[in-house]
Write an enzyme that holds these catalytic residues in place. Structure first.
Site, PDB file in Angstrom:
ATOM      1  CG  HIS A   1      -1.946  -1.148   1.100  1.00  0.00           C
ATOM      2  ND1 HIS A   1      -2.698  -1.561   2.169  1.00  0.00           N
ATOM      3  CD2 HIS A   1      -2.285  -1.966   0.078  1.00  0.00           C
ATOM      4  CE1 HIS A   1      -3.459  -2.597   1.802  1.00  0.00           C
ATOM      5  NE2 HIS A   1      -3.234  -2.853   0.545  1.00  0.00           N
TER       6      HIS A   1
ATOM      7  CB  CYS B   1       4.702  23.741 -15.877  1.00  0.00           C
ATOM      8  SG  CYS B   1       3.153  22.829 -15.706  1.00  0.00           S
TER       9      CYS B   1
ATOM     10  CB  CYS C   1      -0.394  23.256 -14.335  1.00  0.00           C
ATOM     11  SG  CYS C   1       0.335  21.871 -13.430  1.00  0.00           S
TER      12      CYS C   1
ATOM     13  CB  ALA D   1       2.990  -7.966  16.602  1.00  0.00           C
TER      14      ALA D   1
HETATM   15  C1  BV8 Z   1      -8.297  -2.258  -5.351  1.00  0.00           C
HETATM   16  C2  BV8 Z   1      -2.954   2.975   2.403  1.00  0.00           C
HETATM   17  C3  BV8 Z   1      -8.835  -2.525  -7.695  1.00  0.00           C
HETATM   18  C4  BV8 Z   1      -3.561   4.316   2.613  1.00  0.00           C
HETATM   19  C5  BV8 Z   1      -4.752   1.304   2.462  1.00  0.00           C
HETATM   20  C6  BV8 Z   1     -12.967  -7.507  -2.584  1.00  0.00           C
HETATM   21  C7  BV8 Z   1     -13.922  -7.584  -1.616  1.00  0.00           C
HETATM   22  C8  BV8 Z   1     -14.367  -6.400  -0.974  1.00  0.00           C
HETATM   23  C9  BV8 Z   1     -13.823  -5.139  -1.284  1.00  0.00           C
HETATM   24  C10 BV8 Z   1     -12.877  -5.070  -2.236  1.00  0.00           C
HETATM   25  C11 BV8 Z   1     -12.459  -6.231  -2.890  1.00  0.00           C
HETATM   26  N1  BV8 Z   1     -11.500  -5.866  -3.776  1.00  0.00           N
HETATM   27  C12 BV8 Z   1     -11.320  -4.510  -3.703  1.00  0.00           C
HETATM   28  C13 BV8 Z   1     -12.151  -4.019  -2.781  1.00  0.00           C
HETATM   29  C14 BV8 Z   1     -12.237  -2.636  -2.419  1.00  0.00           C
HETATM   30  C15 BV8 Z   1     -11.198  -2.241  -1.337  1.00  0.00           C
HETATM   31  C16 BV8 Z   1     -11.403  -2.976  -0.044  1.00  0.00           C
HETATM   32  O1  BV8 Z   1     -10.776  -3.968   0.254  1.00  0.00           O
HETATM   33  N2  BV8 Z   1     -12.318  -2.397   0.762  1.00  0.00           N
HETATM   34  C17 BV8 Z   1     -12.578  -2.964   2.117  1.00  0.00           C
HETATM   35  C18 BV8 Z   1     -12.702  -1.795   3.085  1.00  0.00           C
HETATM   36  C19 BV8 Z   1     -13.820  -3.809   2.095  1.00  0.00           C
HETATM   37  N3  BV8 Z   1      -9.836  -2.490  -1.819  1.00  0.00           N
HETATM   38  C20 BV8 Z   1      -9.254  -1.506  -2.551  1.00  0.00           C
HETATM   39  O2  BV8 Z   1      -9.804  -0.459  -2.855  1.00  0.00           O
HETATM   40  C21 BV8 Z   1      -7.829  -1.779  -3.031  1.00  0.00           C
HETATM   41  N4  BV8 Z   1      -7.726  -1.461  -4.447  1.00  0.00           N
HETATM   42  O3  BV8 Z   1      -8.891  -3.281  -5.053  1.00  0.00           O
HETATM   43  O4  BV8 Z   1      -8.161  -1.786  -6.655  1.00  0.00           O
HETATM   44  C22 BV8 Z   1     -10.247  -2.154  -7.565  1.00  0.00           C
HETATM   45  C23 BV8 Z   1     -10.547  -0.815  -7.707  1.00  0.00           C
HETATM   46  C24 BV8 Z   1     -11.903  -0.470  -7.627  1.00  0.00           C
HETATM   47  C25 BV8 Z   1     -12.929  -1.382  -7.292  1.00  0.00           C
HETATM   48  C26 BV8 Z   1     -12.567  -2.726  -7.146  1.00  0.00           C
HETATM   49  C27 BV8 Z   1     -11.224  -3.121  -7.289  1.00  0.00           C
HETATM   50  C28 BV8 Z   1      -6.833  -0.843  -2.308  1.00  0.00           C
HETATM   51  C29 BV8 Z   1      -6.762  -1.192  -0.857  1.00  0.00           C
HETATM   52  C30 BV8 Z   1      -5.634  -0.374  -0.183  1.00  0.00           C
HETATM   53  C31 BV8 Z   1      -6.151   0.885   0.455  1.00  0.00           C
HETATM   54  N5  BV8 Z   1      -5.073   1.561   1.206  1.00  0.00           N
HETATM   55  N6  BV8 Z   1      -3.730   1.941   3.115  1.00  0.00           N
HETATM   56  C32 BV8 Z   1      -3.359   4.838   4.010  1.00  0.00           C
HETATM   57  O5  BV8 Z   1      -2.781   4.111   4.848  1.00  0.00           O
HETATM   58  O6  BV8 Z   1      -3.735   5.987   4.246  1.00  0.00           O
HETATM   59  S1  BV8 Z   1      -5.654   0.102   3.302  1.00  0.00           S
HETATM   60  C33 BV8 Z   1      -5.321   0.362   4.988  1.00  0.00           C
HETATM   61  O7  BV8 Z   1      -6.425  -0.158   5.681  1.00  0.00           O
HETATM   62  C34 BV8 Z   1      -4.123  -0.375   5.535  1.00  0.00           C
HETATM   63  O8  BV8 Z   1      -3.032  -0.363   4.644  1.00  0.00           O
HETATM   64  C35 BV8 Z   1      -4.703  -1.784   5.744  1.00  0.00           C
HETATM   65  O9  BV8 Z   1      -4.664  -2.513   4.554  1.00  0.00           O
HETATM   66  C36 BV8 Z   1      -6.150  -1.481   6.082  1.00  0.00           C
HETATM   67  C37 BV8 Z   1      -6.368  -1.571   7.554  1.00  0.00           C
HETATM   68  O10 BV8 Z   1      -6.452  -2.935   7.830  1.00  0.00           O
HETATM   69  P1  BV8 Z   1      -5.447  -3.581   8.936  1.00  0.00           P
HETATM   70  O11 BV8 Z   1      -4.054  -3.260   8.596  1.00  0.00           O
HETATM   71  O12 BV8 Z   1      -5.859  -4.988   9.062  1.00  0.00           O
HETATM   72  O13 BV8 Z   1      -5.768  -2.733  10.248  1.00  0.00           O
HETATM   73  P2  BV8 Z   1      -7.103  -2.717  11.111  1.00  0.00           P
HETATM   74  O14 BV8 Z   1      -7.040  -1.471  11.892  1.00  0.00           O
HETATM   75  O15 BV8 Z   1      -8.284  -3.032  10.266  1.00  0.00           O
HETATM   76  O16 BV8 Z   1      -6.927  -3.971  12.099  1.00  0.00           O
HETATM   77  C38 BV8 Z   1      -5.849  -3.982  13.001  1.00  0.00           C
HETATM   78  C39 BV8 Z   1      -5.797  -5.399  13.532  1.00  0.00           C
HETATM   79  O17 BV8 Z   1      -4.667  -5.504  14.403  1.00  0.00           O
HETATM   80  C40 BV8 Z   1      -7.039  -5.789  14.340  1.00  0.00           C
HETATM   81  O18 BV8 Z   1      -7.456  -7.091  13.950  1.00  0.00           O
HETATM   82  C41 BV8 Z   1      -6.532  -5.785  15.794  1.00  0.00           C
HETATM   83  O19 BV8 Z   1      -7.189  -6.765  16.586  1.00  0.00           O
HETATM   84  C42 BV8 Z   1      -5.068  -6.159  15.592  1.00  0.00           C
HETATM   85  N7  BV8 Z   1      -4.154  -5.701  16.641  1.00  0.00           N
HETATM   86  C43 BV8 Z   1      -4.265  -4.604  17.436  1.00  0.00           C
HETATM   87  N8  BV8 Z   1      -3.166  -4.513  18.264  1.00  0.00           N
HETATM   88  C44 BV8 Z   1      -2.368  -5.587  17.945  1.00  0.00           C
HETATM   89  C45 BV8 Z   1      -2.984  -6.339  16.915  1.00  0.00           C
HETATM   90  N9  BV8 Z   1      -2.432  -7.443  16.380  1.00  0.00           N
HETATM   91  C46 BV8 Z   1      -1.223  -7.854  16.891  1.00  0.00           C
HETATM   92  N10 BV8 Z   1      -0.552  -7.160  17.872  1.00  0.00           N
HETATM   93  C47 BV8 Z   1      -1.097  -6.044  18.426  1.00  0.00           C
HETATM   94  N11 BV8 Z   1      -0.433  -5.390  19.378  1.00  0.00           N
END
Ligand code: BV8
Length: 242
Positions: free
Chosen positions: A122, A137, A154, A232
């Protein structure tokens, strides 16, 4: 004290010729980086990260989104890799070529811990690029300072070099990650809720064993051979010690 299931996973680590570590925001939580699940603060509290991390949001409110990234950058500059990041990098030094890090994190903490060839699916929050394809530009002069910086001629804006929702992942890194997932004997899935695709799909595509490290249930638990309810920084040093 390491409990039984972790003992098994540690044995899987020892047996595995090729390992993939797929990490998410939870990997950096113990470094002090809030996860995407954690509540947003301040001006951004009214938005879900998925709403801010889009081209539409940036074009609509470039200053607000730019400031959100600036805040995250400052915070990431102040933190350090945790024992989890360090254990992964140390394992890679002891066993060159055996473990591939594939991360959803844009914080660069795996890289700062010393992990080589990290596949950052990402992008990296520390880098910028042009929003629209740069014109002569844009390339002929330094961007005009501002939130965000822009081309003085631009008006083309600078944007964080991360992958926004709705945007394609870097093709080469995604292909390398899919290859590593297909060839690995073991995938350690650490600190991800398993909601965002295509990254989460790697844990479903692999033929290797899947072991999850997460204090909470995830969307990928059904695909796992072992689910270790822990953090982790606490578990990875134990799982990756020789
Ligand atoms: C795309 C960068 C083609 C930006 C990020 C299939 C099914 C459904 C939806 C989709 C699909 N395919 C595509 C989609 C759409 C979408 C998507 O997945 N939407 C989700 C919300 C349903 N995907 C996309 O748009 C991707 N592009 O597919 O392009 C396309 C285009 C158009 C239409 C279709 C297809 C692009 C995805 C990337 C987006 N960019 N980040 C930024 O950071 O600002 S994603 C961002 O959010 C992160 O990088 C990461 O990936 C995500 C967050 O998830 P996690 O990292 O898992 O974090 P989260 O907070 O959710 O969970 C934390 C976990 O840690 C918890 O479980 C917690 O319990 C645990 N935890 C907490 N403390 C600890 C711990 N674990 C261990 N130790 C600890 N101490």
């Amino acid at each position: 004290m390491i409990h039984d299931l972790a003992v098994s996973v540690r044995a899987w680590v020892r047996e595995a010729r090729r390992i993939v570590l797929l990490s998410g925001a939870g990997m950096s939580a113990e470094s002090g980086v809030p996860t995407f699940r954690d509540a947003q603060t301040g001006l951004w509290a009214q938005f879900r990260p998925e709403e801010l991390a889009t081209e539409q949001a940036f074009r609509a409110r470039p200053g607000m989104v730019w400031d959100w990234y600036a805040l995250r950058r400052e915070m990431i500059d102040r933190v350090a890799p945790n024992a989890g990041h360090l254990a992964v990098a140390a394992f890679q030094r002891r066993h060159p070529g055996r473990l591939t890090v594939v991360t959803q994190n844009v914080d660069g903490l795996h890289q700062r811990a010393g992990s080589p060839d990290v596949l950052a699916l990402h992008g990296n929050i520390a880098d910028d690029r042009w929003l629209d394809a740069p014109r002569p530009c844009c390339l002929a002069q330094a961007p005009q300072p501002g939130q965000p910086p822009r081309c003085a001629t631009c008006g083309n804006l600078r944007r964080p070099a991360v992958v926004w929702f709705g945007e394609l992942l870097p093709a080469a890194d995604l292909a390398a990650a899919e290859e590593a997932a297909a060839r690995c004997d073991l995938m350690l899935v650490v600190g991800t809720s398993g909601v965002v695709y295509p990254a989460a799909g790697l844990a479903r595509a692999t033929r290797g064993r899947v072991a999850i490290v997460n204090p909470e249930p995830t969307e990928l638990d059904d695909a796992a051979d072992a689910v270790l309810a822990g953090t982790a920084a606490a578990l990875l040093p134990q799982l990756l010690e020789d």
